[in-house]
Write a protein that holds these residues in place. Structure first.
Motif, mmCIF file in Angstrom:
data_model
loop_
_atom_site.group_PDB
_atom_site.id
_atom_site.type_symbol
_atom_site.label_atom_id
_atom_site.label_comp_id
_atom_site.label_asym_id
_atom_site.label_seq_id
_atom_site.Cartn_x
_atom_site.Cartn_y
_atom_site.Cartn_z
ATOM 1 N N MET A 1 0.839 -1.189 0.000
ATOM 2 C CA MET A 1 0.000 0.000 0.000
ATOM 3 C C MET A 1 0.888 1.258 0.000
ATOM 4 S SD MET A 1 -2.852 1.105 2.847
ATOM 5 C CE MET A 1 -2.331 -0.230 3.860
ATOM 6 N N LYS A 2 0.702 2.133 -0.984
ATOM 7 C CA LYS A 2 1.520 3.350 -1.056
ATOM 8 C C LYS A 2 0.866 4.444 -0.181
ATOM 9 C CE LYS A 2 3.518 6.343 -4.586
ATOM 10 N NZ LYS A 2 2.607 7.440 -4.746
ATOM 11 N N GLY B 1 -7.621 0.388 3.747
ATOM 12 C CA GLY B 1 -7.090 0.275 2.389
ATOM 13 C C GLY B 1 -6.231 1.458 1.955
ATOM 14 N N HIS B 2 -6.231 2.541 2.740
ATOM 15 C CA HIS B 2 -5.494 3.759 2.378
ATOM 16 C C HIS B 2 -4.780 4.325 3.597
ATOM 17 C CE1 HIS B 2 -8.756 3.292 -0.499
ATOM 18 N NE2 HIS B 2 -7.960 3.873 -1.378
ATOM 19 N N GLN B 3 -3.508 4.597 3.421
ATOM 20 C CA GLN B 3 -2.739 5.106 4.538
ATOM 21 C C GLN B 3 -2.435 6.597 4.353
ATOM 22 O OE1 GLN B 3 0.762 2.677 5.100
ATOM 23 N NE2 GLN B 3 1.459 4.022 6.752
ATOM 24 N N TYR B 4 -2.716 7.387 5.365
ATOM 25 C CA TYR B 4 -2.425 8.832 5.310
ATOM 26 C C TYR B 4 -1.358 9.138 6.361
ATOM 27 C CZ TYR B 4 -6.687 9.068 2.572
ATOM 28 O OH TYR B 4 -7.635 8.877 1.615
#
Ligand SMILES: [Zn+2]
Length: 317
Positions: free
Chosen positions: A1-2, A61-64
């Protein structure tokens, strides 16, 4: 995961019809958005649970990397207490500590303010006021909300509710207001007020107007009729603008703002409102304030100012 490395905030805009939740970056770009129908939630607790769950799922599902937290814009929101207090358009009654509730569920820093103050933060961070320290935002929707920025800070007063320009008196013993009093500015200058004005004008004049054929007239109908040259629609918009201009003349004397921004649905009719507002101000204001305040449509009129404002609120902490 980017991972997303930009500074990001979650904005939540709570309205009587919809609850919108979005991840927004420093350039006012919406990265991801989720919407809910407000009526789905019998209680504020069930709403907080479901929105927090949706936030959690998105984060799986999304990394901040630089997520600053959650900003909430809500009707009757109090910045000091982080609560919604007796909001007339929501069915959750009483005192609801919404910021605390979201913090407990998401473990993210959370702040809350009312929707008009959120619009002021949005204008300050993303809109036409990025270079200004003193300005007003007037939101023209069902009612009239306002955010007042003095010396670079949104004004809250002792209670957190300061700046309710919509409930200052425009006409002694005038139209009845939802707040229980009479003659408040928002009973004249809002989508609701404009509808009442049209009704009065249609009743007293025999002037031809396309609005006579409509059963339920909206502010949008009036604006569209004005564009087509409907004299009665133009007259109603000018009457609305004149009353706002008279009250703004007083507020300019009190706050000396650099600009007043018109936001909200009725602000789309700005080309019919602003010339009369500015003329009324210039005809009436104290000479020392003459030509010191400009009136503009919000720079975020075509964007989601509520969501952007909620995100701006937490970014600005
Ligand atoms: Zn009122």
């Amino acid at each position: 995961m980017k991972p997303n490395t930009e500074k990001t905030a979650i904005g939540i805009d709570i309205g009587g019809t919809n609850i919108e939740c979005a991840w927004i970056d420093e350039n006012a770009q919406i990265i991801h958005q989720i919407n809910f129908r407000t009526e789905l939630f019998e209680t504020a607790e069930s709403m907080v649970k479901m929105v927090s769950q949706a936030i959690e799922e998105h984060h799986q599902g999304h990394q901040y990397e630089q997520l600053v937290g959650i900003g909430i814009g809500a009707p009757n929101g109090n910045y000091f207490t982080g609560s919604i207090e007796m909001a007339p358009n929501l069915k959750w009654k009483g005192h609801i500590p919404l910021a605390e509730m979201f913090k407990a569920e998401t473990h993210l820093p959370t702040v809350l303010t009312n929707d008009a103050n959120a619009a002021a933060y949005a204008e300050m961070l993303f809109g036409g006021a990025t270079e200004m320290n003193n300005f007003l935002v007037v939101t023209l929707g069902t009612g009239l909300g306002s955010g007042i920025v003095v010396n670079g800070e949104v004004m809250y007063g002792k209670t957190g509710f300061a700046g309710e320009l919509g409930h200052t008196i425009a006409q002694a013993n005038g139209r009845p207001c939802g707040c229980g009093r009479k003659g408040c500015l928002e009973t004249y200058v809002s989508a609701t007020g404009l509808k009442l004005t049209i009704g009065e004008l249609l009743a007293v004049s025999r002037q031809n107007s396309s609005l006579r054929d409509l059963t339920n007239i909206s502010a949008k109908n009036v604006h569209e009729a004005a564009i087509k040259g409907d004299a009665l629609a133009i007259k109603a918009l000018e009457y609305t603008a004149k009353i706002l201009g008279q009250k703004l003349t007083d507020y300019i004397t009190v706050f000396s703002p650099e600009a007043v921004f018109l936001s909200g649905g009725l602000a789309h009719a700005h080309s019919y409102l602003i010339p009369t507002i500015e003329k009324t101000i210039n005809d009436n204001v104290l000479p020392i304030f003459k030509d010191t305040t400009r009136v503009y449509p919000s720079k975020l009129l075509e964007k989601n100012a509520g969501l952007l404002g909620a995100a701006a609120l937490i970014m600005n902490q």
